[in-house]
Design a protein around this motif. Sequence first.
Motif, PDB file in Angstrom:
ATOM      1  N   SER A 143      75.244  87.286 -25.608  1.00 10.36           N
ATOM      2  CA  SER A 143      76.483  86.600 -25.244  1.00 10.36           C
ATOM      3  C   SER A 143      76.936  85.612 -26.315  1.00 10.36           C
TER       4      SER A 143
ATOM      5  N   LEU B 261      76.742  91.899 -19.325  1.00  7.67           N
ATOM      6  CA  LEU B 261      76.888  91.715 -20.767  1.00  7.67           C
ATOM      7  C   LEU B 261      77.791  92.795 -21.349  1.00  7.67           C
TER       8      LEU B 261
ATOM      9  N   ARG C  16      80.992  91.143 -31.664  1.00  8.18           N
ATOM     10  CA  ARG C  16      80.981  91.947 -30.442  1.00  8.18           C
ATOM     11  C   ARG C  16      80.504  93.373 -30.701  1.00  8.18           C
TER      12      ARG C  16
ATOM     13  N   LYS D 156      80.324  85.991 -28.697  1.00  5.31           N
ATOM     14  CA  LYS D 156      81.349  84.936 -28.736  1.00  5.31           C
ATOM     15  C   LYS D 156      81.576  84.424 -30.154  1.00  5.31           C
TER      16      LYS D 156
ATOM     17  N   GLN E 241      81.313  91.960 -20.601  1.00  4.51           N
ATOM     18  CA  GLN E 241      81.769  90.833 -21.419  1.00  4.51           C
ATOM     19  C   GLN E 241      82.151  91.304 -22.821  1.00  4.51           C
TER      20      GLN E 241
END
Length: 315
Positions: free
Chosen positions: A274, A307, A282, A278, A310
Amino acid sequence: ALELLERMEGGAAIDEVVLARLAGTKDVGVRVDMIRVLGERRSAGAVDDLLALARDDEPKVRVAALRSMRRMVGPAEVPALIAVVEAEPDDTVRAAAIAPLVSACGDDPAAGELILDELKQATDPRDHDVWTRVITAVGYPGALPTVQAGLESDDPEVVAYTANRLADWPDPAPIESLLTVMEASTEPEVRGRTCAAVIQLATRAAEERQRPDDVLVGWLGRASAAADSVQEKRQLVSGLARVHTLDSLRVLEPYLRDPEVQGEALYALLSIGSPVAKAGHRAEVAKLVPEDSAIEDQDLRWRVGRLRSQVEDAE
């Protein structure tokens, strides 16, 4: 009743009552209980009494006295504790003296020198072991060259023992020496022990933010070359999970395909993935996220799914 005594207000007056009860009985169980009460109360005024009890005829009393004084001693008590160890024939009692000695030394250089002197003078393996354990737990910088000298021994058992002790050093100062031995040795035990020590030191350094992330990952990456056992790989993955960088993710990648530690590696991926995503990576995270069908554990599957969502949502 013991808990009441431990919490009772009254300071030195209550301590005197406990000490009187202690002096007035020969029952070992009662004496041990009273000693523990003094420890829980952190009765600083009873330190001299506890030091005297550390030389009692009854081993259980000696152990209780040593354990109870751990939070009450300082550099002033180091010489007395050294004398207790030197006079003690019982290895169990000697082991109990390590924690109060470490606590008493703290970061006092003079106390560290006293322990180092004992280590240098030790000829009996039992003495050498006690002083090594104390000095490594204290982490006295002036003692590091003396302890690390064991890594240069021709005896693999001495090298492995030294690595075990250096793993307890409170900061990662010994890591480079351990890595040098690990990378040069062909002895499985030496490689395994030095590898485990490096991982332990690097993981603690990560937890306590003792070094920059790139340095931590560099150490763990080098250790991965010698991490052969399941335990070593689990510890390595645990260390990587504490460093949330792209490089950490890259070192983790092969463990995501290792059936022996795949579950632990997936949890590490959750920890690292994560923040790395961020930070703008990605795609690198997305390619490591497995499909649901590859994960048996339902809770882990759900977490990995979050995840995945996200990363996909961010894209």
